[in-house]
Design an enzyme around this catalytic site. Sequence first.
Site, PDB file in Angstrom:
ATOM      1  CG  ASN A  89       5.676   2.363   7.145  1.00 22.57           C
ATOM      2  OD1 ASN A  89       5.852   1.767   7.060  1.00 22.57           O
ATOM      3  ND2 ASN A  89       6.529   2.840   8.149  1.00 22.57           N
ATOM      4  CB  SER A 150       3.851  -5.803   0.639  1.00 22.82           C
ATOM      5  OG  SER A 150       5.256  -6.317  -1.039  1.00 22.82           O
ATOM      6  CE1 TYR A 162       8.372  -7.179   3.292  1.00 23.75           C
ATOM      7  CE2 TYR A 162       7.919  -7.721   1.762  1.00 23.75           C
ATOM      8  CZ  TYR A 162       8.237  -6.882   2.396  1.00 23.75           C
ATOM      9  OH  TYR A 162       7.503  -5.256   2.186  1.00 23.75           O
ATOM     10  CB  SER A 165       5.137 -11.041   7.573  1.00 21.31           C
ATOM     11  OG  SER A 165       5.424 -10.062   6.362  1.00 21.31           O
ATOM     12  CE  LYS A 166       5.202  -6.050   4.885  1.00 22.31           C
ATOM     13  NZ  LYS A 166       5.137  -4.800   5.750  1.00 22.31           N
ATOM     14  CB  ILE A 195       8.081   2.276  -2.655  1.00 23.84           C
ATOM     15  CG1 ILE A 195       6.824   1.718  -2.604  1.00 23.84           C
ATOM     16  CG2 ILE A 195       8.461   4.289  -2.221  1.00 23.84           C
ATOM     17  CD1 ILE A 195       6.012   2.531  -3.543  1.00 23.84           C
TER      18      ILE A 195
END
Length: 252
Positions: A89, A150, A162, A165-166, A195
Amino acid sequence: MNLKNAVIAITGAGRGLGQSMAVMLAENGAKIALIDVNGDDLATSKSLVEGAGSEARCYECNITDEAAVEATFKQIGEDFGTLNGLINNAGIMRDGMLLKAKDGQLTKMSLEQFQSVINVNVTGTFLCGREAAATMVAKGAKGVIINISSVSRSGNMGQTNYSASKAAVATMAVTWGKELSRYGIRTGAIAPGVIKTAMTDQMKPEAIARMEQAIPVGRLGLPEEIAHGVKFIFENDYFTARVLEIDGGIRI
């Protein structure tokens, strides 16, 4: 998998999604190995897990440090005697455009800005996934590894680092599911949408309203809804090597 007495490690467990996952799994009888770089945050999560009626141990660890990750999972195996699950996580965001040209000036995303996100989100996930799998095999334990991806994995403006990476951690989960099934290890990834967290709580109300208008269900997701997805993957023994999208329908 029956969560009762299962030992599950969670990275980034000191707050936010990791903390919510820890509490929900503890409420269902799992014992939790809490991993984070912040000792104070770990202490808070430990208290919440124990309040939910289960056992927790804390491990301060920089997941980009190979030796530290190896030592942490060795210690988890010794402390609990086994390992049945891992939730990768932990992650960071350092958003920015690939480049900007304005008034004759050109600025670029630095290699350091790009690499810092890759180091935590990709390398950290790889190291923890590898060591968790190794611990499970060594202990003769069946298990589950879940990577938190994500909605941004499909590519999002201002998130070259990002998004990359996801996408990577989702792909790793699929790959690991095919490789590790022979050892009784299932894998999966969850791709959350927007979220409600401490970060979104700091945003201006008008910015939140704009985001909610873009989400088909009309609101931000809740940490416990992602935790519920984690619980589903652990308990459904026919789920492996797939990505579960929990995004309110926002991804096209």
